[in-house]
Design a protein around this motif. Structure first.
Motif, PDB file in Angstrom:
ATOM      1  N   PRO A  49     -10.866   8.240   0.055  1.00 11.26           N
ATOM      2  CA  PRO A  49     -11.075   7.388  -1.120  1.00 11.26           C
ATOM      3  C   PRO A  49      -9.976   6.354  -1.325  1.00 11.26           C
ATOM      4  N   LEU A  50     -10.347   5.282  -2.011  1.00  4.85           N
ATOM      5  CA  LEU A  50      -9.412   4.211  -2.320  1.00  4.85           C
ATOM      6  C   LEU A  50      -8.438   4.640  -3.402  1.00  4.85           C
ATOM      7  N   HIS A  51      -7.179   4.232  -3.231  1.00  4.97           N
ATOM      8  CA  HIS A  51      -6.146   4.436  -4.240  1.00  4.97           C
ATOM      9  C   HIS A  51      -5.776   3.056  -4.781  1.00  4.97           C
ATOM     10  N   PRO A 109       0.829  -1.213   0.000  1.00 11.76           N
ATOM     11  CA  PRO A 109       0.000   0.000   0.000  1.00 11.76           C
ATOM     12  C   PRO A 109       0.861   1.260   0.000  1.00 11.76           C
ATOM     13  N   ILE A 110       0.203   2.387  -0.207  1.00 15.17           N
ATOM     14  CA  ILE A 110       0.872   3.670  -0.086  1.00 15.17           C
ATOM     15  C   ILE A 110       1.368   3.820   1.356  1.00 15.17           C
ATOM     16  N   SER A 111       2.537   4.391   1.512  1.00 12.16           N
ATOM     17  CA  SER A 111       3.108   4.566   2.846  1.00 12.16           C
ATOM     18  C   SER A 111       2.143   5.330   3.739  1.00 12.16           C
ATOM     19  N   GLY A 112       1.893   4.772   4.929  1.00 14.95           N
ATOM     20  CA  GLY A 112       0.968   5.406   5.861  1.00 14.95           C
ATOM     21  C   GLY A 112      -0.453   4.907   5.775  1.00 14.95           C
ATOM     22  N   HIS A 113      -0.767   4.170   4.721  1.00 14.53           N
ATOM     23  CA  HIS A 113      -2.110   3.592   4.577  1.00 14.53           C
ATOM     24  C   HIS A 113      -2.170   2.258   5.297  1.00 14.53           C
ATOM     25  N   ALA A 126      -6.257  -1.991  -3.496  1.00 14.65           N
ATOM     26  CA  ALA A 126      -6.467  -0.575  -3.207  1.00 14.65           C
ATOM     27  C   ALA A 126      -6.123  -0.304  -1.749  1.00 14.65           C
ATOM     28  N   SER A 127      -5.571   0.855  -1.485  1.00 13.55           N
ATOM     29  CA  SER A 127      -5.267   1.200  -0.094  1.00 13.55           C
ATOM     30  C   SER A 127      -5.912   2.527   0.282  1.00 13.55           C
ATOM     31  N   SER A 128      -6.118   2.706   1.569  1.00 11.24           N
ATOM     32  CA  SER A 128      -6.605   3.979   2.097  1.00 11.24           C
ATOM     33  C   SER A 128      -6.091   4.122   3.526  1.00 11.24           C
TER      34      SER A 128
END
Lengths: 113, 115
Positions: free
Chosen positions: B103-105, B25-29, B92-94
């Motif tokens: 929102p989901l990425h 996931p995106i860092s921090g998610h 997807a990450s959030s």
């Protein structure tokens, strides 16, 4: 069961020719309605979240609106780079624990130069 | 910043085999969700994990399972593959559990072909 129906399935426009995409939805209680853009071979890219009827959001040539039964994505003076599949999704407030979005099948938009 | 990364990008398997798909996931998610997108259809929800616990499950058979690791990365496992499992699998990450306010990425997915 949540349902999302998008129309038309495909739309071909000339550059500069404005139009609207429709998303009709059925949910027990709407938590949020989402619009995403998906390019071929890529994952969906977030555009907007709408929460309540009457709400509108804009981004460049795109404007999303929401009523109690449907949402519209208005595209003003589109350019070829706006060509993509536009996906609509809803999230309900059932509180059952599942936090997934329910997506429609999408509208495949082609903008011709 | 790096977006959601998935591996592998493409995969070909035979019916009956097992497959593992990976997602960072995106860092921090802290929330990761998995979706299946069959050609010509919208994505369909499979699982959501938050803080390493399953928080939601879609209408998929028990052949599908997932887990989330302490670094918030995730794996999706599918056993006894069927031809119908051929699809694009999206991660997807959030940052938060409830994605309606965050929102989901999505990543670009893993294209799985079952022959």
């Amino acid at each position: 069961e949540d349902q999302v129906t998008q129309s038309p399935e495909a739309l071909r426009l000339q550059e500069g020719e404005s139009s609207s995409l429709n998303c009709s939805y059925t949910v027990s209680g709407l938590r949020g309605l989402f619009w995403y853009r998906q390019d071929p071979g890529k994952g969906p890219e977030f555009l907007f979240t709408l929460y309540s009827a009457g709400e509108e959001k804009e981004k460049e040539r795109l404007k999303a609106t929401l009523t109690k039964k449907e949402s519209f994505l208005h595209i003003t003076a589109p350019k070829p780079e706006d060509s993509a599949t536009y996906l609509c999704a809803v999230q309900d407030d059932s509180g059952g624990g599942a936090d997934g979005l329910t997506f429609g099948k999408g509208t495949h938009l082609i903008i011709q130069p | 910043d790096a977006g959601v990364t998935q591996s592998p990008t493409h995969l070909i398997k035979t019916r009956g085999q097992h497959v593992t798909l990976r997602c960072s996931p995106i860092s921090g998610h802290k929330s990761v969700s998995w979706y299946q997108q069959v050609l010509g259809q919208g994505p369909q929800f499979i699982f959501q994990y938050y803080e390493k616990e399953e928080r939601g499950r879609g209408n998929f058979p028990d052949r599908f399972s997932a887990r989330q690791f302490p670094n918030y990365s995730s794996e999706l496992n599918v056993n006894a593959l069927l031809l119908g499992d051929s699809a694009l699998y999206l991660c997807a990450s959030s940052p938060l559990w409830r994605s309606y306010n965050s929102p989901l990425h999505f990543g670009n997915g893993t294209r799985l072909t079952v022959t």
